[in-house]
Design a protein around this motif. Structure first.
Motif, PDB file in Angstrom:
ATOM      1  N   ALA A 224       0.823  -1.215   0.000  1.00 22.33           N
ATOM      2  CA  ALA A 224       0.000   0.000   0.000  1.00 22.33           C
ATOM      3  C   ALA A 224       0.853   1.259   0.000  1.00 22.33           C
ATOM      4  O   ALA A 224       0.493   2.274  -0.614  1.00 22.33           O
ATOM      5  CB  ALA A 224      -0.930  -0.005   1.205  1.00 22.33           C
ATOM      6  N   ASN A 225       2.005   1.200   0.661  1.00 19.64           N
ATOM      7  CA  ASN A 225       2.855   2.383   0.773  1.00 19.64           C
ATOM      8  C   ASN A 225       3.562   2.752  -0.524  1.00 19.64           C
ATOM      9  O   ASN A 225       4.222   3.788  -0.584  1.00 19.64           O
ATOM     10  CB  ASN A 225       3.893   2.182   1.882  1.00 19.64           C
ATOM     11  CG  ASN A 225       3.343   2.518   3.253  1.00 19.64           C
ATOM     12  OD1 ASN A 225       2.297   3.157   3.378  1.00 19.64           O
ATOM     13  ND2 ASN A 225       4.039   2.086   4.288  1.00 19.64           N
ATOM     14  N   ASP A 226       3.425   1.934  -1.537  1.00 19.62           N
ATOM     15  CA  ASP A 226       3.947   2.318  -2.852  1.00 19.62           C
ATOM     16  C   ASP A 226       2.824   2.473  -3.876  1.00 19.62           C
ATOM     17  O   ASP A 226       2.832   3.403  -4.667  1.00 19.62           O
ATOM     18  CB  ASP A 226       4.944   1.273  -3.351  1.00 19.62           C
ATOM     19  CG  ASP A 226       5.601   1.710  -4.654  1.00 19.62           C
ATOM     20  OD1 ASP A 226       6.383   2.681  -4.634  1.00 19.62           O
ATOM     21  OD2 ASP A 226       5.326   1.095  -5.703  1.00 19.62           O
ATOM     22  N   TRP A 227       1.853   1.578  -3.839  1.00 18.05           N
ATOM     23  CA  TRP A 227       0.795   1.559  -4.854  1.00 18.05           C
ATOM     24  C   TRP A 227      -0.304   2.583  -4.583  1.00 18.05           C
ATOM     25  O   TRP A 227      -0.969   3.022  -5.523  1.00 18.05           O
ATOM     26  CB  TRP A 227       0.163   0.170  -4.935  1.00 18.05           C
ATOM     27  CG  TRP A 227       1.045  -0.831  -5.596  1.00 18.05           C
ATOM     28  CD1 TRP A 227       2.065  -1.549  -5.013  1.00 18.05           C
ATOM     29  CD2 TRP A 227       1.026  -1.206  -6.973  1.00 18.05           C
ATOM     30  NE1 TRP A 227       2.668  -2.350  -5.952  1.00 18.05           N
ATOM     31  CE2 TRP A 227       2.051  -2.164  -7.159  1.00 18.05           C
ATOM     32  CE3 TRP A 227       0.243  -0.841  -8.054  1.00 18.05           C
ATOM     33  CZ2 TRP A 227       2.308  -2.752  -8.394  1.00 18.05           C
ATOM     34  CZ3 TRP A 227       0.492  -1.425  -9.292  1.00 18.05           C
ATOM     35  CH2 TRP A 227       1.520  -2.371  -9.451  1.00 18.05           C
ATOM     36  N   CYS A 228      -0.497   2.955  -3.343  1.00 18.09           N
ATOM     37  CA  CYS A 228      -1.695   3.717  -2.981  1.00 18.09           C
ATOM     38  C   CYS A 228      -1.363   5.150  -2.588  1.00 18.09           C
ATOM     39  O   CYS A 228      -1.844   5.671  -1.575  1.00 18.09           O
ATOM     40  CB  CYS A 228      -2.442   3.005  -1.849  1.00 18.09           C
ATOM     41  SG  CYS A 228      -2.861   1.301  -2.250  1.00 18.09           S
ATOM     42  N   LEU A 229      -0.521   5.791  -3.405  1.00 19.74           N
ATOM     43  CA  LEU A 229      -0.124   7.174  -3.166  1.00 19.74           C
ATOM     44  C   LEU A 229      -0.499   8.020  -4.370  1.00 19.74           C
ATOM     45  O   LEU A 229      -0.523   7.539  -5.510  1.00 19.74           O
ATOM     46  CB  LEU A 229       1.389   7.262  -2.944  1.00 19.74           C
ATOM     47  CG  LEU A 229       1.987   6.357  -1.866  1.00 19.74           C
ATOM     48  CD1 LEU A 229       3.498   6.558  -1.801  1.00 19.74           C
ATOM     49  CD2 LEU A 229       1.347   6.615  -0.506  1.00 19.74           C
ATOM     50  N   ASP A 230      -0.752   9.313  -4.132  1.00 13.77           N
ATOM     51  CA  ASP A 230      -0.994  10.225  -5.235  1.00 13.77           C
ATOM     52  C   ASP A 230       0.349  10.681  -5.812  1.00 13.77           C
ATOM     53  O   ASP A 230       1.412  10.333  -5.275  1.00 13.77           O
ATOM     54  CB  ASP A 230      -1.883  11.392  -4.785  1.00 13.77           C
ATOM     55  CG  ASP A 230      -1.206  12.318  -3.770  1.00 13.77           C
ATOM     56  OD1 ASP A 230       0.046  12.292  -3.659  1.00 13.77           O
ATOM     57  OD2 ASP A 230      -1.913  13.069  -3.089  1.00 13.77           O
ATOM     58  N   PRO A 231       0.365  11.452  -6.893  1.00 18.38           N
ATOM     59  CA  PRO A 231       1.639  11.846  -7.515  1.00 18.38           C
ATOM     60  C   PRO A 231       2.580  12.611  -6.592  1.00 18.38           C
ATOM     61  O   PRO A 231       3.798  12.624  -6.820  1.00 18.38           O
ATOM     62  CB  PRO A 231       1.201  12.712  -8.698  1.00 18.38           C
ATOM     63  CG  PRO A 231      -0.156  12.178  -9.055  1.00 18.38           C
ATOM     64  CD  PRO A 231      -0.789  11.822  -7.746  1.00 18.38           C
ATOM     65  N   SER A 232       2.054  13.225  -5.527  1.00 19.25           N
ATOM     66  CA  SER A 232       2.909  13.948  -4.587  1.00 19.25           C
ATOM     67  C   SER A 232       3.461  13.053  -3.493  1.00 19.25           C
ATOM     68  O   SER A 232       4.247  13.504  -2.648  1.00 19.25           O
ATOM     69  CB  SER A 232       2.126  15.106  -3.949  1.00 19.25           C
ATOM     70  OG  SER A 232       1.119  14.612  -3.071  1.00 19.25           O
ATOM     71  N   GLY A 233       3.063  11.771  -3.497  1.00 19.57           N
ATOM     72  CA  GLY A 233       3.563  10.843  -2.494  1.00 19.57           C
ATOM     73  C   GLY A 233       2.721  10.751  -1.241  1.00 19.57           C
ATOM     74  O   GLY A 233       3.135  10.150  -0.244  1.00 19.57           O
ATOM     75  N   ARG A 234       1.523  11.293  -1.273  1.00 21.45           N
ATOM     76  CA  ARG A 234       0.624  11.225  -0.114  1.00 21.45           C
ATOM     77  C   ARG A 234      -0.403  10.110  -0.321  1.00 21.45           C
ATOM     78  O   ARG A 234      -0.766   9.786  -1.458  1.00 21.45           O
ATOM     79  CB  ARG A 234      -0.090  12.564   0.093  1.00 21.45           C
ATOM     80  CG  ARG A 234       0.867  13.700   0.444  1.00 21.45           C
ATOM     81  CD  ARG A 234       0.112  14.979   0.768  1.00 21.45           C
ATOM     82  NE  ARG A 234      -0.734  14.812   1.946  1.00 21.45           N
ATOM     83  CZ  ARG A 234      -0.297  14.908   3.193  1.00 21.45           C
ATOM     84  NH1 ARG A 234       0.982  15.173   3.439  1.00 21.45           N
ATOM     85  NH2 ARG A 234      -1.121  14.770   4.215  1.00 21.45           N
TER      86      ARG A 234
END
Length: 319
Positions: A224-234
Motif C-alpha cells: 500500500a505504501n507504494d501503490w496507494c499514493l498520489d503523484p505527490s507521495g501522499r
C-alpha cells in the motif's frame, strides 16, 4: 537490480552452454534496484534475465529459486528459473552464484489506477495462500529486530526532528502484537517497479529475494505504501480501498488486522526509510547503481504516524 559484477561475453557464452537456450545474441545490464546484478539476455531460444546474487548463496538462494519454480508451476505470474542438466537452478558466474530466469512480458507502471491496485491486492493474497506452510521458509530479514538495530546505528546521523520521528515510529513498532497476527511467507518488496504490465494485462511479479516469514498484514502495508499514493507521495484513499478490496476477495482481513492497519502502514514506511538511509550513508559501488531518496519514506512515515488513532488529538466528549 543493479550491475555490481561485470560479466564478459565469453564468460556468459560458456555459462549458458549447458542450458537449453541456444547461442547468445546479446546482453544488457539492468540499472533498477539495489541488491543483485542483473542482465537482460537474448539468445536464439528467447529472452531471459540473468541474475548474479551479491549476497545470497547456498541453501538460502536455493529456497528462493525453488520458490519461484513452485509458484510458476502453480500458474502464478512470476519468473521461472531454468534448470541445468543436474537439476540445479544456479551455477557460479564471475565469482558469484547465478541463475537464468524467464523474462516476463511488459514493463512497470509509474501511474496506477484503482483497477491496478485491485489486481495487485488479489495477486498478493494469492501469493500468501500459495505459500502457506512452505517448508524451510526463512525469517523475514527486515523485521522488528533489524529495525531496532538499524535505527540505533543510524540515529546519530539524523537531526533532532528526525530522531524524534524515529523514536515515535519505533515505539509504535514495539507496541504492535506481532506474535498474535497471522503469519506466513511475505514478498516484502512488492513495489510498482517489481510488477510488469503488458498494456492493461498483468505480466508478472518480480524480485522475491526479500521473501520471508512475517506478519501478512505487514506485506500488505508495504504494498500500500507504494501503490496507494498520489503523484505527490501522499496516501490516496481510493487506491488503498481498491487494494484492500482485491486482497479481501482472496483472504479477508481479521478484526485484529483491521484494527492495527494504520499502525502497520507506519511501520512499513519506517522499514523503507531505514533501509534507504542505510544505503545513502554507505552506498555500494557498481557500474549501474540507482540510489533512492530516503526523504520520500520519511515524509510518508510522518503522514502515516499522524493518521494513527493513538496520535490523533482526542475530540471533546459530547455534553
Amino acid at each position: 537490480m543493479s550491475v555490481y559484477t561485470s560479466v564478459s561475453r565469453a564468460e556468459l557464452q560458456a555459462w549458458l552452454a549447458d542450458l537449453p537456450v541456444g547461442p547468445l545474441e546479446s546482453s544488457q545490464g539492468i540499472s533498477a534496484g539495489i541488491e543483485n546484478t542483473n542482465y537482460f539476455v537474448h539468445t536464439s531460444g528467447g529472452r531471459y534475465v540473468l541474475t548474479l546474487f551479491e549476497a545470497l548463496h547456498g541453501q538460502a538462494l536455493d529456497f528462493y529459486l525453488q520458490l519461484q519454480a513452485r509458484l510458476a508451476a502453480a500458474g502464478f505470474p512470476c519468473p521461472c528459473p531454468l534448470a541445468f542438466p543436474d537439476g540445479s537452478l544456479q551455477r557460479p558466474l564471475a565469482g558469484k552464484p547465478a541463475a537464468l530466469l524467464t523474462r516476463l512480458p511488459g514493463a512497470p507502471r509509474e501511474a496506477v489506477q484503482a483497477a491496478h491496485c485491485l489486481r495487485i491486492g488479489r495477486e498478493l493474497a494469492r501469493f500468501h495462500q500459495l505459500c502457506r506452510a512452505l517448508p524451510d521458509a526463512p525469517a523475514h530479514t527486515r523485521g522488528p529486530d533489524w529495525r531496532r538495530t538499524t535505527a540505533a546505528r543510524l540515529t546519530s546521523h539524523l537531526d533532532p526532528a528526525r530522531q524524534q520521528l524515529l523514536e515515535q515510529a519505533l515505539a509504535l513498532d514495539a507496541g504492535l502484537p506481532w506474535r498474535d497476527l497471522e503469519r506466513g511467507l511475505i514478498h516484502a518488496d512488492l513495489f510498482r517497479d517489481n510488477v510488469l504490465w503488458d498494456g492493461e494485462q498483468l505480466g508478472g511479479l518480480l524480485d522475491f529475494y526479500f521473501a520471508g516469514t512475517e506478519v501478512l498484514l505487514f506485506d500488505l502495508a508495504v504494498t500500500a505504501n507504494d501503490w496507494c499514493l498520489d503523484p505527490s507521495g501522499r496516501p490516496e484513499a481510493e487506491l488503498e480501498q481498491a487494494l484492500l478490496a482485491g486482497y479481501g476477495e482472496i483472504r479477508p482481513l481479521s478484526a485484529a488486522e483491521r484494527q492495527h492497519w494504520p499502525a502497520m502502514l507506519a511501520v512499513a514506511a519506517l522499514r523503507f526509510w531505514l533501509s534507504r538511509l542505510e544505503v545513502a550513508l554507505a552506498p555500494r559501488s557498481g557500474e549501474l547503481v540507482t540510489l533512492k531518496d530516503p526523504e520520500d519514506f520519511r515524509r510518508l512515515l510522518a503522514c502515516r504516524l499522524a493518521a494513527c488513532p493513538a496520535n490523533k488529538p482526542r475530540q471533546p466528549a459530547a455534553t
